[in-house]
Design a protein around this motif. Structure first.
Motif: not given
Length: 230
Positions: A157-165, A177-182, A207-213, A225-228
Motif C-alpha cells: 500500500g506504500d507503493y503509490k505509483t503502482l498501476t499493476l500487481i 490487506p486494507e492497505e492495498l486499497c490505498m 481503487l478508483a482506477s481499477l479496471v481488471n480484478f 462489498p457495495r463499494s466495489i
C-alpha cells in the motif's frame, strides 16, 4: 606501526553505500592501493609482514567492488531472503553490476529509475517483497507462477505509483490487506490461483482506477462489498 610512515591520510570508505565482495574492501578503496604498495616507506617497513601484504594484494584483486544505489540494495536484499534452488536464478542480480537496469526482470525509465519488476515462471521460493520503498517510480509488480508464499505485505500500500500487481498462481495465503486499497493509480490487480482467505476489504471501492480484478480460485468468503460498484 604506531607512527605515520607516509600512508595516505585516510582509508575511510566512500560516502556512498557499498556492497562488499569481502569485508576488507570497505576500508580500502582501490583508488589508494597503488599509492600504498609503491610507497618506499611501506615497502621498507612491511618486508617482514607477509600477512599484511597478502591482504593488500587481495584487496587489489577485488577492486571491482563498486557502489550500488538504493534501488539495487533493496532488490538484492529481497533476493537474499529467497530460497533459490539454482545459482542461475536471478544470477544477473549481482553487486558486480551496480546498475539494476541490466538485471533480469528489471525495466527502467530513461532516468535509470526502476519502473517494472517482472519475473514469471521462475521458482523463487520465498515471500513477496516488502522493502521496495526506494523504487519510487515502480509501476508494475509481476511475480506470477514463481512459487512465492506467505501473505500479501501491507507495505504494498506504500507503493503509490503502482498501476499493476500480478501475483497470480502462487501459494499466497492470508487475507487481502486494507492497505492495498490505498493505491489510487492501480488499474490491474491479479490475485487469482492462490490460497487467499477471508473476505474482500470493505474499502476496495477506493481503487478508483481499477479496471481488471481477478480473484478466482482462492478461498474467499463473505459478501462482495457495495463499494466495489461505486
Amino acid at each position: 606501526y604506531k607512527q605515520n610512515r607516509g600512508f595516505p591520510p585516510t582509508l575511510r570508505p566512500q560516502s556512498q553505500s557499498f556492497i562488499p565482495c569481502f569485508f576488507f574492501i570497505l576500508y580500502a578503496p582501490s583508488a589508494v592501493m597503488p599509492a600504498i604498495l609503491n610507497n618506499p616507506l611501506f615497502i621498507s617497513h612491511t618486508s617482514h609482514s607477509f600477512p599484511f601484504i597478502f591482504i593488500l594484494k587481495f584487496l587489489l584483486f577485488f577492486h571491482f567492488c563498486v557502489s550500488i544505489d538504493e534501488q539495487g540494495q533493496a532488490l538484492l536484499s529481497w533476493k537474499a531472503s529467497l530460497n533459490l534452488s539454482s545459482t542461475s536464478q536471478l544470477g544477473s542480480w549481482s553487486p558486480s553490476d551496480p546498475n539494476p537496469c541490466n538485471w533480469f526482470g528489471i525495466l527502467c525509465d530513461p532516468k535509470g529509475q526502476v519502473v517494472e519488476l517482472s519475473i514469471r515462471s521462475v521458482g523463487l521460493q520465498g515471500s513477496l517483497p516488502s522493502n521496495l520503498h526506494p523504487l519510487k517510480s515502480l509501476n508494475s509488480i509481476i511475480l506470477s507462477s514463481t512459487n512465492l508464499s506467505g501473505t500479501i505485505p501491507k507495505e504494498f500500500g506504500d507503493y503509490k505509483t503502482l498501476t499493476l500487481i500480478d501475483i497470480s498462481d502462487n501459494i499466497i495465503s492470508g487475507s487481502i490487506p486494507e492497505e492495498l486499497c490505498m493505491l489510487q493509480n492501480l488499474q490491474t490487480l491479479s490475485l487469482h490461483t492462490n490460497h487467499i482467505e477471508g473476505s474482500l476489504p470493505l474499502a476496495i471501492g477506493n481503487l478508483a482506477s481499477l479496471v481488471n480484478f481477478t480473484i478466482y480460485d482462492n478461498h474467499l468468503s463473505g459478501e462482495i462489498p457495495r463499494s466495489i460498484g461505486e
